[in-house]
Scaffold this motif. Structure first.
Motif, mmCIF file in Angstrom:
data_model
loop_
_atom_site.group_PDB
_atom_site.id
_atom_site.type_symbol
_atom_site.label_atom_id
_atom_site.label_comp_id
_atom_site.label_asym_id
_atom_site.label_seq_id
_atom_site.Cartn_x
_atom_site.Cartn_y
_atom_site.Cartn_z
ATOM 1 N N VAL A 1 -5.034 -1.075 -9.761
ATOM 2 C CA VAL A 1 -5.204 -0.302 -10.990
ATOM 3 C C VAL A 1 -4.717 -1.102 -12.187
ATOM 4 O O VAL A 1 -4.021 -2.115 -12.043
ATOM 5 C CB VAL A 1 -4.446 1.040 -10.914
ATOM 6 N N SER A 2 -5.072 -0.628 -13.389
ATOM 7 C CA SER A 2 -4.714 -1.343 -14.610
ATOM 8 C C SER A 2 -3.233 -1.164 -14.915
ATOM 9 O O SER A 2 -2.586 -0.239 -14.440
ATOM 10 C CB SER A 2 -5.541 -0.804 -15.784
ATOM 11 N N GLY A 3 -2.713 -2.076 -15.734
ATOM 12 C CA GLY A 3 -1.324 -1.994 -16.139
ATOM 13 C C GLY A 3 -0.383 -2.799 -15.277
ATOM 14 O O GLY A 3 0.767 -2.995 -15.648
ATOM 15 N N PHE B 1 -1.157 2.200 -6.316
ATOM 16 C CA PHE B 1 -1.639 1.135 -7.177
ATOM 17 C C PHE B 1 -2.972 0.564 -6.719
ATOM 18 O O PHE B 1 -3.433 -0.441 -7.243
ATOM 19 C CB PHE B 1 -0.587 0.020 -7.263
ATOM 20 N N VAL B 2 -3.607 1.195 -5.734
ATOM 21 C CA VAL B 2 -4.902 0.739 -5.239
ATOM 22 C C VAL B 2 -5.987 1.562 -5.905
ATOM 23 O O VAL B 2 -5.971 2.798 -5.837
ATOM 24 C CB VAL B 2 -4.984 0.884 -3.706
ATOM 25 N N ARG B 3 -6.909 0.880 -6.578
ATOM 26 C CA ARG B 3 -8.014 1.601 -7.197
ATOM 27 C C ARG B 3 -9.174 1.756 -6.220
ATOM 28 O O ARG B 3 -9.802 2.807 -6.153
ATOM 29 C CB ARG B 3 -8.490 0.862 -8.450
#
Lengths: 401, 257
Positions: free
Chosen positions: B156-158, B133-135
């Motif tokens: 991250v998105s969402g 979940f890390v962009r």
């Protein structure tokens, strides 16, 4: 283009300015984009109960709906340029299988913009005559990254085509589309297990992408039917004689039947900046998102609608539009653009509005206008809009020429 | 669940001694903000009996008094896994939990040696190497990666989060312990602190990650643990795939040599 948009907005037999909604906001910088909007029809009062606005991720007040009377020409012009570029880039992906089929393809318009999000994760797929006499339109809203939505854009129509071919004798739409979506989901998850590269950040960081997914709303337009398959919270709306008819139902985790389905699988819906599966994902169905299976499934809900003479247009869009624009308002905008359209010129004559790839200026104007309306109402997401002209007299008129 | 009460208000440099209800002496070093450095224990600790139970500790029925306001909690491992490293679990995964907080523990077995797994886990500057979940991530303070470094993570998105500002609390390359706390960001996890330890388990590795966090307003402790456990479990499963793939690739390379 910008001038035409302003002209279209200005025209209207019975102008009814949309009432501005003033709501206190804690946004630090209130970026108001003035946009003049005139609708032909009033919004029915039942809209309030049906509309479920998407909550701001940062726990802020709901978006402010503000439509001033004045129009900022400079801002509108700038936006129009950006959107035209996006529109052109999207339509370039359209492949017309047979030139002679162009006349029978419905006219459409596509707009897909990043909006206020940092990254663009939406995809749109338009395949006129993707199989004999059938036309395919799809909107995919990715989350976590863009590659699942990109895969859907590139592959789902091919998979559906294969399913249609294999079921040619007795075509059952629900089963065909469910198989297509299941195969698409399998392909996505199979690829996330392998080490194949993607043209996105995943290639640079980590090849294991169980936590990426996408919505998928797909419409297949046949001579006598509209087949809509939906998975996630994008949406398809039919405009029939001025009435907005939803052809899909959003898969929100707090939808009663979806809530029961998730719970029956042992999952749970937790309210964490809105209802989310396990507190993480704001939709109950999606392509991909392997880490949330079996709670988040890829099975589409399929509706088959008979076409009628009163059908005016079909709108497919991501929740970047539907979170801030009601079905009725969207239909009103598109209806207005289609009404303003002149009768089509004979093919090949100078000044023809019909583009070679089947897109149409009125439909493009409608999709651009809807996108600008969503941005003006401070949509905080990517916005993707597809408008399909379903009117029959258009085709009859073109046939007579 | 094993609950230990503080007997002294002062904190010594030497390891603290707590009394077990049967007067058995146990030496425990909690992961705490009070300590700037990790103090290794010079003597082996007595075996600690860790009771199996639910991941989320239940709120005591008695209203919390001033002396019972904070308590030391050793989150329990699920049945069958407690055998692997009970001493280390008690040592590193003991958290001081406030009444409005919850804590939990997630484990993951990986078919790869500890060295291969640790090479990925210890990269405080590159959490996106295994965290789904890390962009992106940028270390904003601290010369080099050492205790006190702070990173800014974009999510991250969402997800119901945008950014997270995180401080490195422990980085022990000998004992394979890493710990960080969330000191800011756009999310609802306040006062989050996690500890991750690696343990040799045959030819493979047992990864243990525990955390403590405030329960956000409007949610229950159970809901908060479900949410965070989902994220942590997803990250550890990704870590397993990455470490195992790297090990397999190394073996293939070795065979070709």
């Amino acid at each position: 283009m910008a001038g035409i948009c302003c002209g279209v907005v200005g025209e209207g037999d019975t102008p009814a300015p949309l009432e501005p909604t003033t709501r206190p906001s804690r946004r630090r910088s209130l970026d108001i984009l003035p946009l003049k909007y005139i609708a032909d029809m009033a919004v029915p009062p039942s809209d309030g109960s049906r509309k479920r606005p998407k909550l701001d991720l940062r726990d802020r007040d709901n978006v402010v709906q503000n439509c001033d009377e004045s129009t900022g020409h400079k801002v509108v012009k700038k936006e129009a340029k950006v959107e035209i570029h996006d529109n052109i880039s999207e339509t370039k992906n359209v492949t017309v299988a047979d030139a002679s089929e162009v006349e029978d393809s419905p006219k459409f318009g596509v707009t897909s913009v990043c909006g206020r999000r940092r990254d663009m994760e939406d995809s749109v797929s338009v395949r006129p005559s993707f199989t004999q006499g059938f036309h395919y339109f799809g909107v995919f809203d990715g989350h976590g990254c863009s590659h699942v939505a990109t895969m859907c854009k590139e592959r789902l129509h091919e998979i559906v085509n294969e399913e249609i071919d294999s079921a040619r004798e007795n075509l059952e739409w629900k089963l065909t589309m469910e198989n297509g979506f299941a195969r698409m989901d399998d392909e996505v998850n199979r690829r996330s297990q392998s080490n194949q590269t993607f043209t996105c950040r995943c290639e640079l960081q980590t090849p294991h992408c169980d936590a990426v997914g996408s919505t998928a709303v797909v419409a297949i337009v046949t001579p006598d039917k509209l087949v809509v398959s939906n998975c996630g919270d994008s949406r398809a709306v039919l405009c029939r004689k001025g009435v907005a008819i939803p052809l899909s139902s959003d898969h929100k985790p707090d939808r009663p039947d979806e809530l029961l389905r998730v719970q029956s699988k042992g999952g749970r819906v937790i309210y964490w900046d809105g209802p989310r599966v396990l507190g993480v994902l704001a939709m109950s169905r999606a392509i991909g998102d392997n880490y949330l299976k079996p709670y988040v499934i890829s099975e589409p809900e399929v509706t088959v609608t008979e076409r009628t003479e009163e059908d005016e247009c079909l709108i497919l869009a991501s929740d970047g539009l539907w979170d801030v624009v009601s079905n009725e308002t969207a239909c009103g905008v598109v209806r207005m653009c289609l009404k303003a359209q002149k009768p089509p010129s004979p093919p090949g004559s100078p000044g023809s509005d019909v583009a070679a790839d089947g897109s149409d200026r009125a439909c493009s104007d409608a999709s651009i206008l809807l996108t600008k309306l969503a941005l003006a109402r401070h949509s905080s997401d990517n916005v993707s809009v597809v408008v399909v002209d379903l009117r029959r007299d258009q085709r009859q008129s073109s046939n007579s020429n | 669940m094993l609950l230990l009460q503080h007997q002294q208000t002062h904190i010594y440099i030497a390891p603290e001694i707590f009394f077990y209800y049967k007067f058995k002496l146990i030496i425990i070093m909690p992961s705490s903000l009070h300590f700037d450095r990790f103090n290794p224990i010079t003597h082996a600790a007595t075996t600690v009996a860790i009771a199996n139970g639910v991941n989320c500790p239940k709120q005591p029925q008695a209203p919390p008094s001033s002396t019972a306001a904070r308590r030391l909690v050793v989150p329990s491992l699920s049945s069958g896994r407690g055998i692997a490293a009970p001493d280390t679990v008690a040592l590193h995964h003991a958290h001081v939990v406030d009444p409005n907080q919850c804590c939990s523990i997630v484990t993951q077995h990986i078919n790869a040696p500890v060295s291969a797994v640790w090479a990925v886990v210890r990269r405080f500057d590159n959490p996106q190497g295994y965290k789904n979940f890390v962009r992106s991530c940028h270390v904003i303070t601290g010369d080099g990666i050492r205790v006190g470094a702070v990173r800014e993570v974009r999510v991250v998105s969402g997800l119901p989060a945008e950014t997270s500002t995180e401080r490195l609390e422990i980085l022990d390359d000998e004992r394979h312990v890493i710990s960080f706390s969330m000191v800011g960001g756009d999310h609802r996890l306040r006062n989050y602190q996690s500890v991750t330890t690696l343990h040799a388990n045959g030819n493979g590795t047992l990864v243990i990650e525990s955390y403590v966090v405030d329960v956000p307003q409007g949610n229950t402790k159970e809901e908060t643990c479900v949410f965070v456990d989902t994220i942590v479990r997803c990250n550890l499963q990704s870590l397993a795939q990455i470490a195992e793939n790297r090990t397999n690739n190394c073996e293939h390379t070795a065979q070709h040599c």
